[in-house]
Design a protein around this motif. Structure first.
Motif, PDB file in Angstrom:
ATOM      1  N   UNK A   7       0.878  -1.052  -0.100  1.00 16.08           N
ATOM      2  CA  UNK A   7       0.041   0.095  -0.104  1.00 16.08           C
ATOM      3  C   UNK A   7       0.888   1.452  -0.141  1.00 16.08           C
ATOM      4  N   UNK A   8       1.729   1.416   1.035  1.00 21.32           N
ATOM      5  CA  UNK A   8       2.721   2.378   1.013  1.00 21.32           C
ATOM      6  C   UNK A   8       3.881   2.422   0.358  1.00 21.32           C
ATOM      7  N   UNK A   9       4.249   1.136   0.136  1.00 17.50           N
ATOM      8  CA  UNK A   9       5.487   0.856  -0.639  1.00 17.50           C
ATOM      9  C   UNK A   9       5.182  -0.379  -1.168  1.00 17.50           C
ATOM     10  N   UNK A  10       5.566  -0.761  -2.469  1.00 17.01           N
ATOM     11  CA  UNK A  10       5.221  -1.735  -3.068  1.00 17.01           C
ATOM     12  C   UNK A  10       5.696  -3.202  -2.653  1.00 17.01           C
ATOM     13  N   UNK A  11       4.974  -4.206  -3.016  1.00 16.62           N
ATOM     14  CA  UNK A  11       5.651  -5.675  -2.673  1.00 16.62           C
ATOM     15  C   UNK A  11       6.687  -5.913  -3.692  1.00 16.62           C
ATOM     16  N   UNK A  12       7.688  -6.628  -3.539  1.00 15.01           N
ATOM     17  CA  UNK A  12       8.717  -6.850  -4.503  1.00 15.01           C
ATOM     18  C   UNK A  12       8.170  -7.295  -5.960  1.00 15.01           C
ATOM     19  N   UNK A  13       8.565  -6.932  -6.962  1.00 12.97           N
ATOM     20  CA  UNK A  13       8.186  -7.323  -8.578  1.00 12.97           C
ATOM     21  C   UNK A  13       8.561  -8.648  -8.703  1.00 12.97           C
ATOM     22  N   UNK A  14       9.670  -9.314  -7.908  1.00 11.46           N
ATOM     23  CA  UNK A  14       9.966 -10.780  -8.328  1.00 11.46           C
ATOM     24  C   UNK A  14      10.573 -11.051  -6.755  1.00 11.46           C
ATOM     25  N   UNK A  15      10.689 -12.706  -6.806  1.00 12.24           N
ATOM     26  CA  UNK A  15      11.522 -12.934  -5.746  1.00 12.24           C
ATOM     27  C   UNK A  15      12.720 -13.296  -6.452  1.00 12.24           C
ATOM     28  N   UNK A  16      13.489 -12.654  -5.433  1.00 11.43           N
ATOM     29  CA  UNK A  16      15.101 -12.569  -5.597  1.00 11.43           C
ATOM     30  C   UNK A  16      15.673 -14.046  -6.196  1.00 11.43           C
ATOM     31  N   UNK A  17      15.305 -14.863  -5.324  1.00 16.43           N
ATOM     32  CA  UNK A  17      15.985 -16.342  -5.328  1.00 16.43           C
ATOM     33  C   UNK A  17      15.499 -16.754  -6.442  1.00 16.43           C
ATOM     34  N   UNK A  18      14.152 -16.927  -6.919  1.00 20.31           N
ATOM     35  CA  UNK A  18      13.878 -17.650  -8.195  1.00 20.31           C
ATOM     36  C   UNK A  18      14.266 -16.919  -9.440  1.00 20.31           C
ATOM     37  N   UNK A  19      13.957 -15.357  -9.265  1.00 23.32           N
ATOM     38  CA  UNK A  19      14.402 -14.841 -10.463  1.00 23.32           C
ATOM     39  C   UNK A  19      15.703 -15.007 -10.895  1.00 23.32           C
ATOM     40  N   UNK A  20      16.724 -14.879  -9.836  1.00 29.65           N
ATOM     41  CA  UNK A  20      18.161 -14.790 -10.363  1.00 29.65           C
ATOM     42  C   UNK A  20      18.485 -16.232 -10.546  1.00 29.65           C
ATOM     43  N   UNK A  21      17.977 -17.350 -10.086  1.00 33.66           N
ATOM     44  CA  UNK A  21      18.375 -18.656 -10.673  1.00 33.66           C
ATOM     45  C   UNK A  21      17.872 -18.764 -12.151  1.00 33.66           C
ATOM     46  N   UNK A  22      16.780 -18.302 -12.113  1.00 31.33           N
ATOM     47  CA  UNK A  22      16.040 -18.302 -13.855  1.00 31.33           C
ATOM     48  C   UNK A  22      16.849 -17.597 -14.726  1.00 31.33           C
ATOM     49  N   UNK A  23      17.298 -16.466 -14.280  1.00 28.67           N
ATOM     50  CA  UNK A  23      18.313 -15.807 -15.084  1.00 28.67           C
ATOM     51  C   UNK A  23      19.543 -16.428 -15.399  1.00 28.67           C
ATOM     52  N   UNK A  24      20.263 -16.868 -14.400  1.00 29.46           N
ATOM     53  CA  UNK A  24      21.355 -17.669 -14.797  1.00 29.46           C
ATOM     54  C   UNK A  24      21.033 -18.926 -15.916  1.00 29.46           C
ATOM     55  N   UNK A  25      20.062 -19.541 -15.699  1.00 31.78           N
ATOM     56  CA  UNK A  25      19.623 -20.578 -16.611  1.00 31.78           C
ATOM     57  C   UNK A  25      19.449 -20.182 -17.881  1.00 31.78           C
ATOM     58  N   UNK A  26      18.624 -18.829 -17.938  1.00 33.48           N
ATOM     59  CA  UNK A  26      18.409 -18.342 -19.313  1.00 33.48           C
ATOM     60  C   UNK A  26      19.889 -17.810 -19.787  1.00 33.48           C
TER      61      UNK A  26
END
Length: 577
Positions: A512-531
């Motif tokens: 509400x006052x500050x956004x929720x994270x747009x991604x989960x860093x753990x999953x997102x970074x793993x996915x980026x490495x794979x890509x």
DNA sequence: ACTAAGTTGCAAGT
DNA sequence: ACTTGCAACTTAGT
């Protein structure tokens, strides 16, 4: 300012490169002394160590010092995502105007003054070369593609008209063309090989430039529309925009980057006053979260516009180093930073399509996504990761942030978390950074996205723990994201993990006052490495010749993988239920 | 085919 | 503050 007068600056006249355009050298036929000269300022907004200005003044009856307000760069663009023109944010435009005012003032002290013209620079230049019967045209050589194209037009006209051209290399320590030639026609692709090729600058231990004490008067300008340096408002930027920027900036923060040569030299003197600091400078050890007093010299904007000569800076550092027992070395030393600048200038100059992925022989072809929403979240400081967002706010407000902070947000946007194309991030930096420099900015985005120079895509900056190392209590975040100022330090880097009671207490509800994270860093970074692993494999297999179709295919595969994964996740969830 | 070097990762151990 | 394991990339040179 005081500079040792040099008896001879002949080395400037001989440092022409065979790789450069033929018109790079003088094309003058015999010409009488006591003619009209035009000094065209673009970068190099300074009096000190300015060989083009020095030469323009020499033996001329009249000197026309000109700056052309280029609509391409200066025209307000209301459709842009931040106040400013299509290419430059207001912070940089203001810095440029301040630099011009300072330059004008310095010229006036020398009996001259700055003539501000408006329009497409090559057209304007050619018109006034005729109008004022200019016999000698001087301007600092510029390796940026925009100026290369512009300069060809002007040089072509001038050589046909028999106007002498003097366009020395004085923006960088070395002539990029020299280095490329030494390396057999290709730019060196590692910093170390660059250092070996570069060696000591030819001027390293000779006095740099005259202390100019007098300039020829400005000749008759006729009835041309000459103006003084315009204000932001006169350029058509609204007060509201100005105010909105001013309002969010503490006065001290703005004056950190007041444009101009005088400021640059003042800052330089302050920076090198502390000899131990200069001698022991180690870039990676600097604190990116420091904002009350910054960890670096913050001279980059002055180097970008040439308010400060990189060569003069080099000599000043050299002087300090001579007088201490031990000092750090490149790449981490202060001199090393100047050499990094030259390194990127050299690679950029010698690489076609350096500023894009396609057609860039040194750039890995990677199927980045086209997610404009993720891009906008990053750009507008609402990723939900306070460390990332605070840096992006500093960028918006100051037009500057620490080098390592730039690393964090660039890595996050591209190979670390969001997998957005580095060119998109590059554009945002190019617009908002006061010091944004075509070669350096593009080079660093290539670097951080693991598209070139650097390939260890497993090493990802954590948006949570990286900042914590330097600033465990989160003061930097609290300063730039006041909405989080009451969040306890246990949660300041991951406010989404704070219990609701804590969020309520801190008057900051996540979502509400500050956004929720747009991604989960753990999953997102793993996915980026794979890509990236897959994209690298494809580049290897095809020997770098990856077609649009190949990229489309891989991008489709990534999307399928992703939907496959979320499907199986849902199924697992069902089983648990 | 192999080795060495490459601006500055993270987390956990001492 | 320094080492280590992690998992491991590329390019340049032999």
């Amino acid at each position: 300012m005081r500079f040792s007068p040099s008896l001879s600056s002949s080395h400037y006249f001989t440092r022409f490169s065979s790789l450069s355009l033929p018109s790079y050298t003088s094309t003058s036929p015999s010409m009488a002394s006591g003619s009209n000269s035009l000094m065209w300022f673009r970068k190099g907004l300074r009096i000190h160590d300015n060989p083009a200005l020095e030469y323009a003044a020499k033996g001329s009856n009249y000197l026309y010092p000109v700056f052309v307000i280029d609509p391409h760069y200066m025209e307000p663009d209301p459709t842009a995502f931040s106040p400013g023109s299509a290419h430059a944010g207001l912070n940089r435009i203001r810095f440029l105007l301040e630099s011009l005012v300072d330059l004008d003032y310095s010229l006036q002290k020398l009996g001259s003054s700055l003539l501000v013209l408006k329009g497409e620079p090559s057209e304007v230049l050619i018109r006034f070369l005729k109008e004022w019967d200019i016999r000698k045209l001087c301007f600092e050589y510029d390796t940026d593609p925009y100026y290369q194209a512009l300069d060809i037009k002007v040089k072509n006209y001038a050589s046909v008209a028999g106007i002498e051209i003097f366009s020395p290399v004085s923006h960088t320590l070395f002539d990029p063309a020299d280095i490329i030639q030494k390396n057999g026609g290709r730019p060196p692709l590692s910093y170390q090989s660059f250092l070996k090729l570069a060696g000591q600058p030819s001027w390293a231990s000779s006095p740099l430039s005259t202390m100019i004490s007098w300039l020829p008067p400005v000749g008759n300008v006729g009835n041309c529309e000459i103006s003084k340096v315009p204000t932001i408002k006169e350029l058509g930027y609204e007060d509201i925009q100005l105010n909105s920027v001013r309002r969010i900036c503490v006065q001290d923060e703005l004056t950190l980057f007041k444009g101009g040569e005088s400021q640059a030299l003042k800052k330089l003197r302050e920076s090198i006053k502390n000899k131990d600091w200069v001698a022991n400078f180690e870039k990676p050890k600097g604190d990116p979260s420091a904002f009350v007093t910054t960890a670096t010299t913050t001279l980059s904007p002055y180097l970008k516009f040439g308010c400060l000569s990189s060569r003069y800076f080099y000599q000043c550092i050299q002087d300090v180093q001579k007088n201490v027992k031990r000092h750090t070395l490149p790449p981490v030393s202060l001199l090393g930073q100047l050499l990094w600048r030259d390194f990127f200038y050299t690679v950029a100059f010698g690489t076609p399509n350096f500023d894009q992925m396609k057609g860039n022989r040194m750039c890995k072809q990677i199927p980045w996504n086209n997610d404009d929403e993720l891009l906008a979240a990053w750009r507008d400081a609402r990723t939900g990761f306070p460390w990332i967002d605070a840096i992006m706010v500093q960028l918006r407000k100051w037009g500057w942030m620490h080098h390592l902070a730039r690393h964090c947000v660039a890595c996050f946007l591209t190979r670390g978390d969001l997998f957005v194309h580095w060119e998109k991030g590059r554009d945002v930096f190019e617009r908002l950074l006061i010091d944004s420099d075509w070669a350096i900015n593009n080079g660093n985005w290539l670097w951080l996205s693991c598209s070139s120079f650097f390939y260890q895509y497993n090493r990802i900056y954590s948006p949570i723990s990286f900042g914590k190392k330097y600033d465990p209590s989160g003061n930097y975040i609290r300063h730039f994201l006041p909405v989080l100022k009451d969040m306890p330090k246990e949660y300041i880097y991951e406010p989404w993990s704070a219990p609701l009671s804590v969020q309520t207490q801190a008057k900051c509800i996540i979502g509400k006052d500050y956004p929720k994270p747009v991604v989960s860093h753990d999953t997102a970074s793993k996915e980026c490495k794979r890509k990236l692993a897959e994209a690298y494999e494809l580049n290897k297999k095809l020997n770098g010749l990856v077609s649009d179709e190949d990229l489309r295919k891989l991008r489709r595969k990534f999307e399928e993988d992703q939907s496959e994964e979320s499907k199986s996740k849902r199924q697992k969830q069902k089983l648990i239920d």
